[in-house]
Design a protein around this motif. Sequence first.
Motif, PDB file in Angstrom:
ATOM      1  N   TYR A  72       0.846  -1.190   0.000  1.00  0.00           N
ATOM      2  CA  TYR A  72       0.000   0.000   0.000  1.00  0.00           C
ATOM      3  C   TYR A  72       0.879   1.235   0.000  1.00  0.00           C
ATOM      4  O   TYR A  72       2.067   1.180   0.305  1.00  0.00           O
ATOM      5  N   VAL A  92      -0.098   8.857 -12.137  1.00  0.00           N
ATOM      6  CA  VAL A  92      -0.474   7.446 -11.985  1.00  0.00           C
ATOM      7  C   VAL A  92       0.562   6.737 -11.118  1.00  0.00           C
ATOM      8  O   VAL A  92       1.757   6.705 -11.452  1.00  0.00           O
ATOM      9  N   GLU A 107      -0.150  -2.961 -10.000  1.00  0.00           N
ATOM     10  CA  GLU A 107      -1.357  -2.186 -10.260  1.00  0.00           C
ATOM     11  C   GLU A 107      -1.005  -0.743 -10.586  1.00  0.00           C
ATOM     12  O   GLU A 107      -0.039  -0.198 -10.048  1.00  0.00           O
ATOM     13  N   ASN A 108      -1.809  -0.128 -11.460  1.00  0.00           N
ATOM     14  CA  ASN A 108      -1.675   1.285 -11.791  1.00  0.00           C
ATOM     15  C   ASN A 108      -2.925   2.001 -11.313  1.00  0.00           C
ATOM     16  O   ASN A 108      -4.039   1.651 -11.706  1.00  0.00           O
ATOM     17  N   ILE A 109      -2.737   3.017 -10.468  1.00  0.00           N
ATOM     18  CA  ILE A 109      -3.852   3.737  -9.868  1.00  0.00           C
ATOM     19  C   ILE A 109      -3.701   5.218 -10.205  1.00  0.00           C
ATOM     20  O   ILE A 109      -2.698   5.853  -9.852  1.00  0.00           O
ATOM     21  N   ASN A 110      -4.708   5.778 -10.885  1.00  0.00           N
ATOM     22  CA  ASN A 110      -4.670   7.183 -11.272  1.00  0.00           C
ATOM     23  C   ASN A 110      -5.102   8.039 -10.080  1.00  0.00           C
ATOM     24  O   ASN A 110      -6.230   7.925  -9.612  1.00  0.00           O
ATOM     25  N   ILE A 111      -4.209   8.896  -9.608  1.00  0.00           N
ATOM     26  CA  ILE A 111      -4.509   9.754  -8.460  1.00  0.00           C
ATOM     27  C   ILE A 111      -4.645  11.221  -8.872  1.00  0.00           C
ATOM     28  O   ILE A 111      -4.824  12.084  -8.017  1.00  0.00           O
ATOM     29  N   VAL A 125      -3.688   4.129  -0.740  1.00  0.00           N
ATOM     30  CA  VAL A 125      -3.996   3.292  -1.891  1.00  0.00           C
ATOM     31  C   VAL A 125      -3.497   1.890  -1.555  1.00  0.00           C
ATOM     32  O   VAL A 125      -2.309   1.698  -1.294  1.00  0.00           O
ATOM     33  N   GLY A 127      -3.071  -2.136  -2.476  1.00  0.00           N
ATOM     34  CA  GLY A 127      -3.009  -3.110  -3.560  1.00  0.00           C
ATOM     35  C   GLY A 127      -3.714  -4.405  -3.195  1.00  0.00           C
ATOM     36  O   GLY A 127      -4.067  -4.654  -2.038  1.00  0.00           O
TER      37      GLY A 127
END
Length: 166
Positions: A72, A92, A107-111, A125, A127
């Motif tokens: 995380y 990202v 993982e790809n997380i758009n912030i 965030v 995972g």
Amino acid sequence: MKRQIVRLVSTATAVGIAALAGVVMTPGSAIAAAATKCSASQHKEFDTIGANLDLYVTLCVHRSSGNDYNSYADISWKDGGGGLSAGMEDLVLNLRLERNDADYRNENINIAGSVNYKDSGSMRVTGARYHSNTTGGWTADGHIAWDIQNDGAGGGTWGLGGSPSI
């Protein structure tokens, strides 16, 4: 006669407790102690059209008592909130759960939306979990792909330092 009964009861109780302790303490599928290890806070300033965005990221790896692992990121920022016209076009987070540098979750997380929406804030965030009875060598790692809106310079990648291993 009373002494013999008391002695028999005491002996039977001691044998029962010893047998129970043997069952309870017999090694088998031991439950691992929960553990978490985190990197130091990492900072980057982005020269956006408005006030410069300051982004702070800490990467962590966590093991539950049931041997579920996940990574995380704790993210905070200030001087954001520029909106789509002056803020970040792309921001990202690539978050990876690794064991001995091999990816187990990626993982790809758009912030960008959160950072563009509020002047300052924080979020965690998390995972996806991965179950494994294999211990040692688990880390969190990642990077941030970024592009500043309307600067004409394109974007870049900010490589983050990973967490210590558990």
